[in-house]
Enzyme design. Structure first.
Site, PDB file in Angstrom:
ATOM      1  N   SER A  44     -12.769  70.667  87.223  1.00 50.02           N
ATOM      2  CA  SER A  44     -13.475  69.741  88.113  1.00 50.02           C
ATOM      3  C   SER A  44     -13.616  68.364  87.488  1.00 50.02           C
ATOM      4  O   SER A  44     -13.566  68.204  86.275  1.00 50.02           O
ATOM      5  CB  SER A  44     -14.883  70.217  88.490  1.00 50.02           C
ATOM      6  N   ASP A 101     -17.888  78.853  75.791  1.00 55.13           N
ATOM      7  CA  ASP A 101     -17.451  80.213  75.493  1.00 55.13           C
ATOM      8  C   ASP A 101     -18.640  81.149  75.668  1.00 55.13           C
ATOM      9  O   ASP A 101     -19.552  81.172  74.842  1.00 55.13           O
ATOM     10  CB  ASP A 101     -16.918  80.280  74.058  1.00 55.13           C
ATOM     11  N   VAL A 127     -18.065  84.555  76.499  1.00 56.92           N
ATOM     12  CA  VAL A 127     -17.522  85.908  76.386  1.00 56.92           C
ATOM     13  C   VAL A 127     -17.014  86.105  74.959  1.00 56.92           C
ATOM     14  O   VAL A 127     -16.253  85.282  74.438  1.00 56.92           O
ATOM     15  CB  VAL A 127     -16.369  86.145  77.378  1.00 56.92           C
ATOM     16  N   ASP A 128     -17.447  87.182  74.333  1.00 55.72           N
ATOM     17  CA  ASP A 128     -16.934  87.549  73.011  1.00 55.72           C
ATOM     18  C   ASP A 128     -16.379  88.964  73.080  1.00 55.72           C
ATOM     19  O   ASP A 128     -16.965  89.846  73.722  1.00 55.72           O
ATOM     20  CB  ASP A 128     -18.047  87.496  71.950  1.00 55.72           C
ATOM     21  N   PRO A 131     -15.217  82.716  67.171  1.00 58.06           N
ATOM     22  CA  PRO A 131     -15.395  83.419  68.439  1.00 58.06           C
ATOM     23  C   PRO A 131     -14.147  83.441  69.312  1.00 58.06           C
ATOM     24  O   PRO A 131     -14.167  84.046  70.383  1.00 58.06           O
ATOM     25  CB  PRO A 131     -16.514  82.622  69.112  1.00 58.06           C
TER      26      PRO A 131
END
Length: 793
Positions: free
Chosen positions: A247, A319, A321-322, A455
């Protein structure tokens, strides 16, 4: 003979009667934009005026009545879209489309979205305004289901209407949150590179932020008050609903505008499909007014404005999500290792109902980190259990209250408090108001890991050293309020430091951000018309420098005449992606060849996963600027070490040879419009006979990847750049002339193929034109299309 004539007459009569019946049946399926309808549980009548583009302007005496009416009119235009998206998040697409969607259903049903929804709903405040209005909205949808016609798609797939619940609303939030997440497409790839090629290869891909990168600056001042990788990519290929991509947004302060009032621009980038993702509506009661953009099954808009303030979004790209490798107990596969000893996996039984086939039953194992992907994604061949730790399912979900709060704010303070409730997905909330405040808030629940933890690879889940250290307070999130620059912006690029460090994420390259800053810095007298031109800008701020690095690495004697002409066109290119431009065609084919020649020999089959990631997009400029790189050498050639010059020279030759074969020997014929097209696809359009009926397009279109008018595509071997995503709306809100603010949708307001508003904005969108977002009551009530709801109480 008489008998034959009589039979023919009867046959003709039968055909006529069938035709008449079919005509009235088709008319019955169209949305109702005029007349009177009954709607139970209203406290008073509700009037809905439809403007020239099918936007409902809802006038009610209270918000409960307005939301109930909104649910009804939203459903009559978008019930098919609502049905598909609720089934997607819950893993129920196979009930509609059969066996080909089993993998997709298995994946989404295993993410924990439904379980998180149920947990959130059990703890909701049932007395809050947000809850009551949401239930009124759902009731409006269900009253349409009970009394309105089935969409034609329901007949085509043999589907009966099924009432909606609050779970469906939260499942849509869950899909939105996962759609924004990027780690599942990137972390497994980086882990594979590290384990198969070594740390040196990975090190060159972990791009660090340099002083030359465009960072979104943090600056908080006073408020003004005046009153798993390849498999996941394959799954996304089959989605019948748009994924969220990126976006642009910028808000220009009063001191930088000609009329001395704030201007807000926003164009969220979302995968193209038909119908388009946003549904516009305008609600007016004695105590409330908002012109908003709603996702399917969401009662409160994510984008909105009124006379006092306006807001929009971009994707934060943090981030959240791990992934963790779990270590099973060798003696018991139902247990996994932790620092506190072995723990037992939670086991959840799942069942997928499949159209024209038997149901699929399976189990999902869940560790303290999250569900194991091994049982969800068939392509995972690693024997190690891989768990997905997703912030969305881990923390208390307050998205409904956040959306309600943002759409009911009375001040910037209120808006900031509402934005602080967002934990996932990460959103950049953009704000401007009539009191001359401008602001940007990176809204998400951010957390810290130990400094030694990377990560972006799959972590060791058994060690206990890779866990979250703490969650950050919202005050530490990236944000800016009334900065000295007199503008705020976001283009999914890296924000400035948080708590003394750059926050990890999957940010897009600086291309669009750099161009936005260039244009905003160039003048201090912006008008609405200037911003409308700017939001359609198709010039890249970065590709000329990439081309410059390319051309310093080659020798003219190595090329034939046609290759030299192609090089000359690139050398003179200003980065513009117009329809008749030749350079974009050459450049994008060169980039594909460059990526193949640089990375494919080492990556092998994983190259197809890498080529369309954000990691690849960020790599291009950095890799092209390097003289020395471990990736330059082609490991498939024995006894030879390739250099940057070898790779660049070969890539130019490969590109020109391909284009000569594809478009002819004459370079003048290699124009961008011949290879860059868009088609807005409907799930029913997969059937060849129905494609022209349900799909919108294809159209030639300007724009390109990572320009402000970001009409993006996937790089592949075909040499055609079919647009996959772009601005899901373009909005320009001018507080000096609020009643004449402008917007556009990619196709149309209605998802009903029989509606005249199914695709009535498509040509205007392709030309960069706009339509009005009306607030003027006199103008609105002058429209002839009026639907009046009366209570049956």
């Amino acid at each position: 003979m008489r008998i034959v004539k009589k039979l023919l007459k009867y046959l003709v009569l039968l055909i006529v009667l069938i035709g008449i019946a079919l005509y009235f049946f088709v008319q019955h399926l169209k949305p109702t934009y005029n007349g009177e309808l009954n709607l139970s549980s209203l406290s008073d009548k509700v009037e809905v005026y439809y403007d020239d583009y099918g936007v409902p302007h809802i006038y009610a005496q209270n918000e409960l009545d307005a939301r109930r009416a909104l649910g009804y009119v939203h459903a009559q235009d978008r019930l098919w879209q609502m049905e598909v998206i609720r089934r997607l998040a819950a893993g129920r697409l196979s009930e509609l489309f059969g066996e080909k969607l089993i993998r997709t259903d298995k994946f989404f049903s295993g993410l924990g979205i439904e379980e998180a929804s149920a947990k959130t709903i059990a703890n909701l405040n049932k007395h809050s305004k947000a809850y009551k209005q949401t239930m009124a909205y759902i009731d409006g949808i269900n009253q349409f289901i009970k009394n309105g016609p089935k969409p034609i798609e329901f007949y085509l797939v043999g589907l009966d209407k099924e009432e909606y619940t609050l779970n469906d609303v939260y499942n849509v939030f869950g899909y939105m949150a996962f759609s924004f997440a990027i780690a599942h497409k990137t972390d497994p790839l980086l882990t594979e590179i590290k384990e198969k090629l070594g740390a040196d290869y990975l090190k060159e891909l972990n791009i660090t932020i340099t002083e030359n990168s465009t960072l979104i600056k943090n600056e908080v001042n006073h408020i003004l008050e005046k009153g798993l990788a390849n498999a996941v990519n394959d799954i996304y290929e089959n989605l019948p609903i748009s994924p969220f991509i990126g976006s642009n947004s910028w808000v220009i302060g009063a001191d930088k505008t000609k009329n001395g009032k704030v201007i807000l621009a926003n164009d969220p980038h979302i995968g193209f499909s038909q119908p388009s993702v946003w549904y516009e509506s305008h609600i007016k009661t004695p105590n409330y007014e908002l012109y908003g953009y709603n996702l399917a099954l969401t009662p409160f808009p994510l984008l909105g404005h009124n006379r006092k303030y306006g807001y929009g979004i971009t994707m934060f790209e943090n981030d959240d999500v791990d992934f963790y490798f779990e270590e099973n107990n060798p003696q018991n596969k139902n247990e996994y290792k932790t620092v506190d000893g072995f723990k037992t996996y939670q086991v959840i039984d799942k069942e997928i109902k499949v159209k024209d086939s038997e149901s699929v039953k399976y189990q999902i194992k869940v560790s303290e980190h999250g569900p194991l992907m091994n049982g969800i994604i068939e392509h995972i061949t690693d024997e190690r259990p891989i768990a997905m730790d997703w912030i969305y399912t881990k923390l208390n979900n307050k998205l409904l209250d956040a959306c309600y709060g943002m759409s009911h704010s009375m001040s910037l303070y209120d808006f900031k408090e509402a934005a602080a409730l967002i934990h996932a997905p990460g959103l950049n909330m953009m704000y401007g108001d009539a009191d001359d405040n401008i602001a940007w808030f990176a809204a998400a629940k951010l957390y810290k890991l130990n400094d030694s933890v990377n990560p972006k690879v799959i972590l060791n889940g058994a060690s206990g050293t890779n866990e979250k250290v703490k969650y950050l307070d919202f005050s530490q999130n990236p944000q800016a309020i009334n900065p000295k620059s007199n503008y705020v912006y976001s283009a999914n690029n890296q924000p400035d430091s948080i708590d003394g460090r750059l926050y990890p994420g999957y940010y897009l390259p600086e291309d669009r951000a750099k161009r936005i800053v260039q244009l905003l810095e160039a003048k201090n007298d912006f008008t609405k018309e200037d911003v409308m031109v700017m939001i359609n800008d198709v010039t890249s701020a970065v590709t000329p420098s990439i081309v410059e690095n390319v051309l310093t690495s080659i020798k003219a004697d190595d090329f034939n005449d046609n290759e030299k002409k192609a090089i000359q066109i690139l050398q003179n290119w200003d980065g513009n992606y117009q329809l008749e431009s030749i350079a974009p065609t050459i450049y994008n084919r060169f980039i594909y060849a460059f990526l193949v020649n640089t990375f494919k020999d080492e990556m092998g089959s994983s190259f197809n996963q890498f080529i369309n990631t954000r990691l690849q997009k960020r790599m291009n400029a950095f890799q092209m600027a390097k003289d020395n790189s471990i990736w330059w050498d082609d490991i498939s050639t024995q006894g030879k070490v390739e250099t940057k010059q070898h790779i660049i020279t070969k890539s130019i030759k490969d590109a020109v040879a391909f284009l000569e074969n594809q478009l002819g020997k004459s370079i003048d014929e290699w124009t961008w419009n011949k290879v860059h097209t868009v088609e807005h696809k409907h799930p029913m359009g997969e059937i060849a006979a129905l494609r022209s009926y349900f799909n919108v397009g294809p159209f030639e279109i300007n724009g390109g990847s990572e320009v402000i008018n970001n009409l993006g595509f996937k790089l592949d071997s075909t040499g055609y750049y079919q647009v996959a995503f772009g601005p899901s709306t373009r909005r320009v809100i001018d507080f000096s002339d609020i009643e004449n603010s402008k917007s556009i949708l990619p196709t149309g307001q209605s998802g009903n193929v029989l509606s005249k508003h199914y695709k009535d904005q498509a040509e205007k969108y392709n030309k960069g034109e706009f339509v009005p977002m009306l607030l003027n009551e006199k103008v609105i009530k002058g429209f002839k299309q009026k639907l009046e709801f009366k209570s049956t109480n």
